[in-house]
Scaffold this motif. Structure first.
Motif, PDB file in Angstrom:
ATOM      1  N   PRO A  59      49.905  38.083  38.445  1.00 18.40           N
ATOM      2  CA  PRO A  59      49.970  36.729  37.720  1.00 18.40           C
ATOM      3  C   PRO A  59      51.703  36.383  37.716  1.00 18.40           C
ATOM      4  N   HIS A 179      45.072  37.324  47.187  1.00 18.60           N
ATOM      5  CA  HIS A 179      43.831  36.165  47.539  1.00 18.60           C
ATOM      6  C   HIS A 179      43.579  36.825  49.319  1.00 18.60           C
ATOM      7  N   GLU A 205      33.714  34.558  40.727  1.00 17.37           N
ATOM      8  CA  GLU A 205      34.025  34.139  39.833  1.00 17.37           C
ATOM      9  C   GLU A 205      33.903  33.385  39.494  1.00 17.37           C
ATOM     10  N   GLU A 236      34.250  37.383  35.885  1.00 19.10           N
ATOM     11  CA  GLU A 236      34.278  38.010  37.021  1.00 19.10           C
ATOM     12  C   GLU A 236      34.580  38.789  37.194  1.00 19.10           C
TER      13      GLU A 236
HETATM   14  N1  MF3 Z   1      42.985  35.900  38.342  1.00 14.30           N
HETATM   15  C1  MF3 Z   1      42.625  34.108  39.073  1.00 14.30           C
HETATM   16  C2  MF3 Z   1      42.051  34.947  40.215  1.00 14.30           C
HETATM   17  O1  MF3 Z   1      40.374  34.898  40.200  1.00 14.30           O
HETATM   18  C3  MF3 Z   1      44.330  33.780  39.940  1.00 14.30           C
HETATM   19  C4  MF3 Z   1      45.410  33.583  39.187  1.00 14.30           C
HETATM   20  S1  MF3 Z   1      46.333  33.304  39.736  1.00 14.30           S
HETATM   21  C5  MF3 Z   1      47.960  33.057  38.369  1.00 14.30           C
HETATM   22  O2  MF3 Z   1      42.009  34.494  41.249  1.00 14.30           O
HETATM   23  F1  MF3 Z   1      48.953  32.711  38.983  1.00 14.30           F
HETATM   24  F2  MF3 Z   1      47.406  31.992  37.158  1.00 14.30           F
HETATM   25  F3  MF3 Z   1      47.714  34.588  37.786  1.00 14.30           F
END
Ligand code: MF3
Ligand code: CO
Ligand code: CO
Length: 258
Positions: A59, A179, A205, A236
């Motif tokens: 993140p 992603h 999730e 998740e």
């Molecule tokens: N962990 C999150 C997901 O499940 C995504 C967070 S994006 C961030 O996809 F930049 F906020 F970490």
């Protein structure tokens, strides 16, 4: 871009990354209590994953505007992407902690709900049903099923229990990239979307609201809240499609529970 089918070598690395994400959530569990700030939880998770686990927090610096912390902490009416801050947790709070570690180039992404002290039966029920929604979605995973089967099952269980499903955020393929394709919707119609094939890895999730499904994004560009300020919960897991069904890659080594 098509959905990536992971090789045996990539699957093995994803098992390791997934286990590390689960171990990080196990590690932080005893620290989630009244008086602790989410900033303190962020520092503990950052230090553990970088110094003990040899991982990179995905993140930190991700996206635009760059996400400023190493974990997401989503409190009460925050749906997802809550930013750790210096406000102490208090008795009765419900908190989602979402961690994503990078190990050997692969992402381990998982989140759980935590209760601070004694939580109302109303909030406990939301947390329990949201976990059931995730598991009911996971149980649909097998070769020949469709992504729409997962979304349909999740939304049906949520709505049967008087809750709503957030539509603006979804699960996702995951691997070398945080992603990847596809978007794994938590609502939909049976038999629609892509077909599941062995070697696909993606997250499920669901974000489930006690009130209406609508959300708003805060001025920080990240924090997602329920528009009606009702409580929201999320769980998740990362899931691998196997030859016969599924394998959850982010099961807690501490409890053995998904
Ligand atoms: N962990 C999150 C997901 O499940 C995504 C967070 S994006 C961030 O996809 F930049 F906020 F970490
Ligand atoms: Co995710
Ligand atoms: Co996540």
């Amino acid at each position: 871009m098509a959905i990536i089918i992971k090789t045996q070598d990539e699957i093995e690395k994803m098992r390791i990354a997934g286990r590390l994400a689960a171990e990080l959530l196990d590690y932080i569990t005893p620290f989630v209590k009244a008086g602790t700030t989410t900033d303190e939880l962020n520092t503990l998770c950052h230090d553990y994953q970088t110094q003990v686990q040899g991982c990179i927090p995905a993140p930190l610096g991700y996206g635009n505007p760059p996400y400023p912390k190493s974990i997401c902490t989503s409190l009460n009416s925050v749906v997802c992407h809550g930013i750790p801050d210096n406000k102490p947790l208090k008795n009765g709070d419900i908190l989602n902690i979402d961690v994503t570690v990078i190990k050997d180039g692969f992402h381990g992404d998982s989140s759980r709900m935590f209760c601070v002290g004694e939580v109302s039966p109303i909030a406990q029920r939301l947390i329990k049903i949201t976990h059931e929604c995730m598991m009911i979605g996971i149980e649909k995973v097998k070769p020949g099923a469709f992504f729409g089967d997962i979304g349909y099952a999740i939304a049906k269980h949520a709505e049967n229990n008087g809750y709503s499903v957030v539509q603006e955020f979804c699960g996702h393929g995951v691997g070398r990239r945080f992603h990847e394709e596809p978007q794994v919707l938590h609502y939909g119609q049976k038999g629609t979307g892509a077909e599941l094939k062995p070697g696909m890895i993606f997250t499920i999730e669901p974000m489930i609201n006690q009130g209406k499904r609508h959300i708003k994004i805060a001025a920080d560009g990240w924090t997602v809240q329920t528009k009606d300020r009702s409580l929201s919960a999320q769980w998740e897991h990362e899931v691998l499609v196997t030859d016969t069904g599924y394998e959850i890659l982010t099961i807690s080594p501490m409890t053995g529970e998904p």
